[in-house]
Design a protein around this motif. Structure first.
Motif, mmCIF file in Angstrom:
data_model
loop_
_atom_site.group_PDB
_atom_site.id
_atom_site.type_symbol
_atom_site.label_atom_id
_atom_site.label_comp_id
_atom_site.label_asym_id
_atom_site.label_seq_id
_atom_site.Cartn_x
_atom_site.Cartn_y
_atom_site.Cartn_z
ATOM 1 N N LYS A 84 1.097 -1.045 0.149
ATOM 2 C CA LYS A 84 -0.290 0.177 -0.249
ATOM 3 C C LYS A 84 0.821 1.464 -0.234
ATOM 4 O O LYS A 84 0.495 2.233 -0.868
ATOM 5 C CB LYS A 84 -0.846 -0.331 1.020
ATOM 6 C CG LYS A 84 -1.813 -1.370 1.315
ATOM 7 C CD LYS A 84 -2.331 -0.653 2.747
ATOM 8 C CE LYS A 84 -4.018 -2.189 2.405
ATOM 9 N NZ LYS A 84 -4.937 -1.879 3.636
ATOM 10 N N THR A 124 1.494 3.551 -2.787
ATOM 11 C CA THR A 124 0.403 5.867 -2.681
ATOM 12 C C THR A 124 1.848 6.433 -3.002
ATOM 13 O O THR A 124 1.340 7.724 -3.919
ATOM 14 C CB THR A 124 0.333 5.557 -1.684
ATOM 15 O OG1 THR A 124 -0.516 4.762 -1.264
ATOM 16 C CG2 THR A 124 -0.149 6.989 -0.718
ATOM 17 N N VAL A 146 -5.512 -1.434 -2.388
ATOM 18 C CA VAL A 146 -4.254 -1.685 -2.283
ATOM 19 C C VAL A 146 -4.573 0.199 -3.440
ATOM 20 O O VAL A 146 -3.998 1.035 -2.809
ATOM 21 C CB VAL A 146 -3.307 -2.248 -3.221
ATOM 22 C CG1 VAL A 146 -1.724 -1.652 -3.754
ATOM 23 C CG2 VAL A 146 -3.397 -3.610 -2.077
#
Length: 78
Positions: free
Chosen positions: A7, A11, A69
């Motif tokens: 994750k 990002t 995700v």
């Protein structure tokens, strides 16, 4: 990579793709992410030994684990 690491990498823009594939060795499906540099990393389990790939009994359960995700597209190899 553990789910939280995946994750975080997504990002920050460090991942290029995510795939789900069957492996007879684990008798299940594994999730693999590919970084922008081309390195592939499996989703690892948090409970067992460090770096042990997490295995799922079905494609649906693998998708449920990674749905948050952020990827819009997933490749599935049966």
């Amino acid at each position: 990579m553990e789910l939280r690491d995946i994750k975080s990498a997504f990002t920050t823009g460090g991942l290029s793709s995510l795939s789900i594939s069957y492996t007879s060795l684990l008798d299940g499906y594994i999730v693999t992410v590919k970084t922008k540099s081309g390195t592939a990393h499996p989703l690892t389990t948090q409970r067992e030994g460090k770096g042990c790939p997490r295995s799922f009994k079905s494609v649906d359960s693998a998708i449920a684990a990674i749905k948050n995700v952020g990827f819009k597209q997933v490749t599935i190899d049966l």
